[in-house]
Write a protein that holds these residues in place. Structure first.
Motif, PDB file in Angstrom:
ATOM      1  N   LYS A 102       5.231  -3.316   6.554  1.00 17.26           N
ATOM      2  CA  LYS A 102       6.360  -2.577   6.865  1.00 17.26           C
ATOM      3  C   LYS A 102       6.893  -1.384   6.204  1.00 17.26           C
ATOM      4  O   LYS A 102       6.589  -1.488   4.797  1.00 17.26           O
ATOM      5  CB  LYS A 102       7.708  -3.669   6.806  1.00 17.26           C
ATOM      6  N   SER A 103       6.947  -0.101   6.681  1.00 17.50           N
ATOM      7  CA  SER A 103       7.309   1.002   5.997  1.00 17.50           C
ATOM      8  C   SER A 103       8.727   0.835   5.208  1.00 17.50           C
ATOM      9  O   SER A 103       9.550   0.488   5.660  1.00 17.50           O
ATOM     10  CB  SER A 103       7.459   2.156   6.711  1.00 17.50           C
ATOM     11  N   MET A 104       8.712   1.113   3.694  1.00 18.68           N
ATOM     12  CA  MET A 104       9.617   0.858   3.083  1.00 18.68           C
ATOM     13  C   MET A 104      10.508   2.068   2.453  1.00 18.68           C
ATOM     14  O   MET A 104      11.532   2.133   2.095  1.00 18.68           O
ATOM     15  CB  MET A 104       9.473  -0.005   1.686  1.00 18.68           C
ATOM     16  N   ALA A 105       9.731   3.096   2.383  1.00 18.50           N
ATOM     17  CA  ALA A 105      10.233   4.393   1.745  1.00 18.50           C
ATOM     18  C   ALA A 105       9.306   5.472   2.294  1.00 18.50           C
ATOM     19  O   ALA A 105       8.021   5.415   2.161  1.00 18.50           O
ATOM     20  CB  ALA A 105      10.183   4.388   0.197  1.00 18.50           C
ATOM     21  N   THR A 106       9.695   6.891   2.468  1.00 21.51           N
ATOM     22  CA  THR A 106       8.853   7.917   2.577  1.00 21.51           C
ATOM     23  C   THR A 106       9.471   9.004   1.980  1.00 21.51           C
ATOM     24  O   THR A 106      10.831   9.348   1.764  1.00 21.51           O
ATOM     25  CB  THR A 106       8.816   8.078   4.263  1.00 21.51           C
ATOM     26  N   SER A 107       8.690   9.951   1.367  1.00 20.96           N
ATOM     27  CA  SER A 107       9.094  11.041   0.495  1.00 20.96           C
ATOM     28  C   SER A 107       7.994  12.109   1.099  1.00 20.96           C
ATOM     29  O   SER A 107       6.727  12.265   0.985  1.00 20.96           O
ATOM     30  CB  SER A 107       9.095  10.783  -0.873  1.00 20.96           C
ATOM     31  N   THR A 108       8.782  13.233   1.292  1.00 20.23           N
ATOM     32  CA  THR A 108       8.156  14.623   1.497  1.00 20.23           C
ATOM     33  C   THR A 108       8.315  15.700   0.423  1.00 20.23           C
ATOM     34  O   THR A 108       7.987  16.743   0.213  1.00 20.23           O
ATOM     35  CB  THR A 108       8.440  15.375   2.586  1.00 20.23           C
ATOM     36  N   LYS A 109       8.836  15.138  -0.852  1.00 18.80           N
ATOM     37  CA  LYS A 109       9.223  16.043  -1.890  1.00 18.80           C
ATOM     38  C   LYS A 109       8.850  15.430  -3.409  1.00 18.80           C
ATOM     39  O   LYS A 109       8.177  16.624  -3.910  1.00 18.80           O
ATOM     40  CB  LYS A 109      10.857  15.856  -2.314  1.00 18.80           C
ATOM     41  N   ILE A 110       7.988  14.147  -3.364  1.00 21.33           N
ATOM     42  CA  ILE A 110       7.724  13.824  -4.586  1.00 21.33           C
ATOM     43  C   ILE A 110       6.510  14.707  -4.840  1.00 21.33           C
ATOM     44  O   ILE A 110       5.979  14.791  -6.376  1.00 21.33           O
ATOM     45  CB  ILE A 110       7.390  12.262  -4.695  1.00 21.33           C
ATOM     46  N   ILE A 111       5.578  15.147  -3.923  1.00 25.23           N
ATOM     47  CA  ILE A 111       4.379  15.724  -4.106  1.00 25.23           C
ATOM     48  C   ILE A 111       4.614  17.232  -3.579  1.00 25.23           C
ATOM     49  O   ILE A 111       4.738  17.529  -2.382  1.00 25.23           O
ATOM     50  CB  ILE A 111       3.230  15.364  -3.314  1.00 25.23           C
ATOM     51  N   ALA A 112       4.228  18.235  -4.598  1.00 23.73           N
ATOM     52  CA  ALA A 112       4.927  19.613  -4.145  1.00 23.73           C
ATOM     53  C   ALA A 112       3.767  20.210  -3.156  1.00 23.73           C
ATOM     54  O   ALA A 112       2.537  19.688  -3.155  1.00 23.73           O
ATOM     55  CB  ALA A 112       4.637  20.443  -5.307  1.00 23.73           C
ATOM     56  N   PRO A 113       4.043  20.993  -2.194  1.00 23.62           N
ATOM     57  CA  PRO A 113       2.935  21.484  -1.374  1.00 23.62           C
ATOM     58  C   PRO A 113       1.889  22.146  -2.056  1.00 23.62           C
ATOM     59  O   PRO A 113       1.831  22.638  -2.843  1.00 23.62           O
ATOM     60  CB  PRO A 113       3.930  22.386  -0.242  1.00 23.62           C
ATOM     61  N   LYS A 114       0.713  22.170  -1.079  1.00 22.25           N
ATOM     62  CA  LYS A 114      -0.470  22.756  -1.324  1.00 22.25           C
ATOM     63  C   LYS A 114      -0.086  24.145  -1.715  1.00 22.25           C
ATOM     64  O   LYS A 114      -0.915  24.972  -2.612  1.00 22.25           O
ATOM     65  CB  LYS A 114      -1.819  22.569  -0.561  1.00 22.25           C
ATOM     66  N   LYS A 144       0.792  -1.199   0.095  1.00 19.53           N
ATOM     67  CA  LYS A 144      -0.071   0.169   0.043  1.00 19.53           C
ATOM     68  C   LYS A 144       0.880   1.026  -0.024  1.00 19.53           C
ATOM     69  O   LYS A 144       2.261   1.203   0.360  1.00 19.53           O
ATOM     70  CB  LYS A 144      -0.979  -0.089   1.055  1.00 19.53           C
ATOM     71  N   VAL A 145       0.303   2.024  -0.523  1.00 23.05           N
ATOM     72  CA  VAL A 145       0.907   3.482  -0.666  1.00 23.05           C
ATOM     73  C   VAL A 145      -0.078   4.577  -0.207  1.00 23.05           C
ATOM     74  O   VAL A 145      -1.304   4.579  -0.233  1.00 23.05           O
ATOM     75  CB  VAL A 145       1.246   4.031  -2.122  1.00 23.05           C
ATOM     76  N   ILE A 146       0.395   5.251   0.900  1.00 23.78           N
ATOM     77  CA  ILE A 146      -0.635   6.415   1.635  1.00 23.78           C
ATOM     78  C   ILE A 146      -0.226   7.586   1.383  1.00 23.78           C
ATOM     79  O   ILE A 146       1.202   7.938   1.509  1.00 23.78           O
ATOM     80  CB  ILE A 146      -0.629   6.118   3.149  1.00 23.78           C
ATOM     81  N   VAL A 147      -0.786   8.619   1.092  1.00 27.59           N
ATOM     82  CA  VAL A 147      -0.541  10.046   0.936  1.00 27.59           C
ATOM     83  C   VAL A 147      -1.284  10.783   2.104  1.00 27.59           C
ATOM     84  O   VAL A 147      -2.495  10.849   2.355  1.00 27.59           O
ATOM     85  CB  VAL A 147      -0.843  10.866  -0.473  1.00 27.59           C
ATOM     86  N   ILE A 169       5.358   4.329   1.629  1.00 26.76           N
ATOM     87  CA  ILE A 169       5.095   3.132   0.933  1.00 26.76           C
ATOM     88  C   ILE A 169       5.406   2.013   1.801  1.00 26.76           C
ATOM     89  O   ILE A 169       6.371   2.048   2.667  1.00 26.76           O
ATOM     90  CB  ILE A 169       6.274   2.765  -0.466  1.00 26.76           C
ATOM     91  N   PHE A 170       4.310   0.986   1.911  1.00 29.45           N
ATOM     92  CA  PHE A 170       4.350  -0.011   2.691  1.00 29.45           C
ATOM     93  C   PHE A 170       4.252  -1.409   2.158  1.00 29.45           C
ATOM     94  O   PHE A 170       3.507  -1.724   1.114  1.00 29.45           O
ATOM     95  CB  PHE A 170       3.162   0.125   3.658  1.00 29.45           C
ATOM     96  N   PHE A 171       5.417  -2.352   2.399  1.00 26.15           N
ATOM     97  CA  PHE A 171       5.113  -3.652   1.978  1.00 26.15           C
ATOM     98  C   PHE A 171       4.470  -4.802   2.941  1.00 26.15           C
ATOM     99  O   PHE A 171       4.514  -4.455   3.928  1.00 26.15           O
ATOM    100  CB  PHE A 171       6.564  -4.314   1.676  1.00 26.15           C
ATOM    101  N   ALA A 172       3.492  -5.316   2.231  1.00 27.43           N
ATOM    102  CA  ALA A 172       2.709  -6.399   2.846  1.00 27.43           C
ATOM    103  C   ALA A 172       3.587  -7.525   3.018  1.00 27.43           C
ATOM    104  O   ALA A 172       4.220  -8.127   2.640  1.00 27.43           O
ATOM    105  CB  ALA A 172       1.551  -6.555   2.234  1.00 27.43           C
TER     106      ALA A 172
END
Length: 199
Positions: free
Chosen positions: A74-86, A46-49, A64-67
């Protein structure tokens, strides 16, 4: 007197640690959640925004979480850059008209679709070499009121194709194909829209 000082130090340490544990993740408003197999193990990852709605820029976090076979994640990667701020210029600044359209998972690839005021961006990531690496980038947008620019960049092969079209016409000019090899491939944690001329 020494006893009072020692007690005060203990209390200060206790309250400092209590404050640390009470700090909550500021990204607390869920925008979207998608599921699909990202590592080819036949399990739905799953991927959560989520968004930080308190911060004046309204930043987003993609995680991003792997099942696993037990149904845990399990959390595998996190990004606070790939989506530009509102609010790229703060709540009192102007809105750019750019926003996240959707997140999809197709054939083990994570696709981040981003809408522009007059166009569209798409970033494709594959889990390889222990990371989510950028393998594809495409864009279509108005370069000026009369010209549409279309870009298709396969980062895995290095082939970058660019086309220019005139608004209201079927005429398309294909610029010479370029080979631009980027190694190592950019990780999802480091990719930031509008901050790179290539992707």
């Amino acid at each position: 007197m020494k006893r009072v000082i020692i007690i005060n130090c203990i209390l200060l340490h206790f309250f400092a640690n209590a404050q640390k544990t009470n700090i909550k993740d500021p990204f607390n408003f869920k925008i979207t959640e998608v599921k699909g197999d990202l590592n080819n193990d036949k399990l739905d990852d799953k991927v959560i925004v989520v968004q930080d709605t308190i911060n004046e820029f309204g930043p987003f976090k993609l995680e991003i979480f792997f099942a696993n076979s037990k149904g845990d994640y399990k959390s595998m990667a996190t990004s606070t850059k790939i989506i530009a701020p509102k609010f790229p210029n703060g709540r009192d600044g102007f809105l750019s008209g750019n926003s996240l359209e959707n997140i999809t998972i197709k054939k083990n690839i994570l696709i981040v679709n981003y809408g522009l005021l007059r166009g569209h961006l798409e970033h494709k990531f594959r889990f390889q070499n222990g990371n989510f690496e950028l393998i594809g980038y495409s864009a279509a947008y108005l370069d000026n009121p009369e010209i549409i620019r279309i870009i298709d960049f396969n980062l895995s092969t290095g082939i970058r194709i660019e086309k220019l079209g005139k608004v209201g016409s079927d005429e398309v000019k294909i610029k010479p194909t370029k080979k631009i090899v980027i190694r190592p491939l950019p990780k999802i944690e480091d990719v930031e829209p509008f901050e790179n001329d290539l992707y």
